[in-house]
Design an enzyme around this catalytic site. Sequence first.
Site, PDB file in Angstrom:
ATOM      1  N   GLU A  17     -35.395   0.724 -29.574  1.00 56.77           N
ATOM      2  CA  GLU A  17     -35.830   0.913 -30.956  1.00 56.77           C
ATOM      3  C   GLU A  17     -37.075   0.032 -31.174  1.00 56.77           C
ATOM      4  OE1 GLU A  17     -37.022   1.375 -34.347  1.00 56.77           O
ATOM      5  OE2 GLU A  17     -35.283   2.658 -34.006  1.00 56.77           O
ATOM      6  N   GLU A  64     -37.602   3.123 -18.207  1.00 60.21           N
ATOM      7  CA  GLU A  64     -38.196   4.398 -17.816  1.00 60.21           C
ATOM      8  C   GLU A  64     -39.286   4.804 -18.801  1.00 60.21           C
ATOM      9  OE1 GLU A  64     -34.409   6.269 -15.397  1.00 60.21           O
ATOM     10  OE2 GLU A  64     -34.807   7.050 -17.403  1.00 60.21           O
ATOM     11  N   CYS A 116     -30.976  -0.463 -25.648  1.00 62.15           N
ATOM     12  CA  CYS A 116     -31.334  -0.195 -27.045  1.00 62.15           C
ATOM     13  C   CYS A 116     -30.461  -1.022 -27.982  1.00 62.15           C
ATOM     14  CB  CYS A 116     -31.162   1.289 -27.366  1.00 62.15           C
ATOM     15  SG  CYS A 116     -31.764   1.727 -29.028  1.00 62.15           S
ATOM     16  N   CYS A 130     -44.747   8.768 -22.955  1.00 58.17           N
ATOM     17  CA  CYS A 130     -43.565   8.363 -23.719  1.00 58.17           C
ATOM     18  C   CYS A 130     -43.106   7.031 -23.125  1.00 58.17           C
ATOM     19  CB  CYS A 130     -42.476   9.427 -23.603  1.00 58.17           C
ATOM     20  SG  CYS A 130     -40.928   8.960 -24.409  1.00 58.17           S
ATOM     21  N   CYS A 187     -26.884   5.297 -31.252  1.00 59.95           N
ATOM     22  CA  CYS A 187     -26.844   6.751 -31.442  1.00 59.95           C
ATOM     23  C   CYS A 187     -25.956   7.381 -30.365  1.00 59.95           C
ATOM     24  CB  CYS A 187     -28.251   7.325 -31.368  1.00 59.95           C
ATOM     25  SG  CYS A 187     -29.374   6.610 -32.581  1.00 59.95           S
ATOM     26  N   CYS A 196     -35.904  14.281 -23.915  1.00 58.88           N
ATOM     27  CA  CYS A 196     -35.553  13.424 -25.043  1.00 58.88           C
ATOM     28  C   CYS A 196     -34.044  13.109 -25.048  1.00 58.88           C
ATOM     29  CB  CYS A 196     -35.925  14.144 -26.333  1.00 58.88           C
ATOM     30  SG  CYS A 196     -36.433  13.066 -27.634  1.00 58.88           S
ATOM     31  N   LEU A 230     -34.299  11.604 -37.531  1.00 60.02           N
ATOM     32  CA  LEU A 230     -33.451  11.799 -38.729  1.00 60.02           C
ATOM     33  C   LEU A 230     -32.116  12.467 -38.399  1.00 60.02           C
ATOM     34  CD1 LEU A 230     -33.373  11.414 -41.817  1.00 60.02           C
ATOM     35  CD2 LEU A 230     -34.381  13.704 -42.024  1.00 60.02           C
ATOM     36  N   ASN A 232     -30.838  17.842 -25.252  1.00 64.66           N
ATOM     37  CA  ASN A 232     -30.664  17.689 -23.805  1.00 64.66           C
ATOM     38  C   ASN A 232     -29.343  16.991 -23.536  1.00 64.66           C
ATOM     39  OD1 ASN A 232     -33.500  18.556 -23.293  1.00 64.66           O
ATOM     40  ND2 ASN A 232     -33.852  16.757 -24.560  1.00 64.66           N
ATOM     41  N   CYS A 290     -27.386   9.756 -27.349  1.00 66.26           N
ATOM     42  CA  CYS A 290     -28.491   9.258 -26.521  1.00 66.26           C
ATOM     43  C   CYS A 290     -27.964   8.426 -25.350  1.00 66.26           C
ATOM     44  CB  CYS A 290     -29.429   8.417 -27.385  1.00 66.26           C
ATOM     45  SG  CYS A 290     -30.819   7.719 -26.476  1.00 66.26           S
TER      46      CYS A 290
END
Length: 346
Positions: A166, A94, A114, A107, A118, A339, A221, A296, A121
């Site tokens: 990443e 996407e 990935c 974006c 995380c 995000c 971060l 989000n 996400c």
Amino acid sequence: MVTNKKDIRALTKEQLRDFFVKQGDKAFRGNQVYEWLWQKAAHTFDDMTNISKETRKMLEDNFVINHIEVDNMQRSNDGTIKNAVRLHDGLIVESVLIPTPTRTTACVSSQVGCSLDCKFCATARLKRMRNLNPDEIYDQVVAIDNESRHYHNRPLSNIVFMGMGEPLMNYNNVLKAIDKITSPEGLGMSSKRITLSTSGVPKMIKKMADDGVKFNLAVSLHSAIEEVRTSIMPFNETFPLDDLREALEYWYAKTKRKISYEYVVWNGINDTQKDIDALVKFCKYVPCKVNIIEYNPIDDGEYQQASSEALEQYIKTLEQHRIVVNVRRSRGKDIDAACGQLANKS
């Protein structure tokens, strides 16, 4: 579709010129094809109208253009556009067009899934299936540039590598894509308008500095306290904050360019004064700015946006220490384009 034909966009311009010479043709024919592939973003060999039908047939017999297809385009109430992009092997990534009154930003994704883990996400839940090729990254930008011109009457102005994946775990392909995007023989965009966002891979941040890249660096971060960051971003155990800090100091010493810290504040996770003070301390190591990003949700409720009071305390404290801070309101939430949401419902 599976084919044994070579992807023509894997060839350099010199290799294309050599190919034509070996076919008994003129070397400049390679320049023409290269221009069609990159500057004009041709989807098929038949698009190459200044080349003879015989030559186009010969190219068709030898090569394939593994062009992406926008499988599904969703438009948000706020003008944001999310593309579900189908790759040549059927996998989906996407990418998002984010408009503001003064700019349009692409974006883009760098991996299918990935490499990292995380917890907040949606993309991380997919795990990495494969890296994107340079042309697949480039095609996302071309598609969004076309949408920007069509829906917002202006060309794409900025690119952020903040989509799926990443970027530093697909380093070579990402840099090749950026090289094409910034080349006069590609899209001719300025490196200053490109930002690569990483969760923080110290060795690769140093490599970027050594390689003399001209684009901007952002770091996701979210906490400057070791155990807190590890709890939300488990790979932090492998790439601890001390190593990240050292790499960022190295980056600044080499490039003299500020770093942006992307920072989400969650209720009960990193919303105390102790968290704020740790961030302030981390910000003192290298010239930087902080982008506080609205969170989000990805449906399971484990992570919730912190209170407005907590956000205000972050902003107040950072400003007291003369650290530039911006609050980024989310765009495209109604189509899961914000995000952290990519791949949530695709």
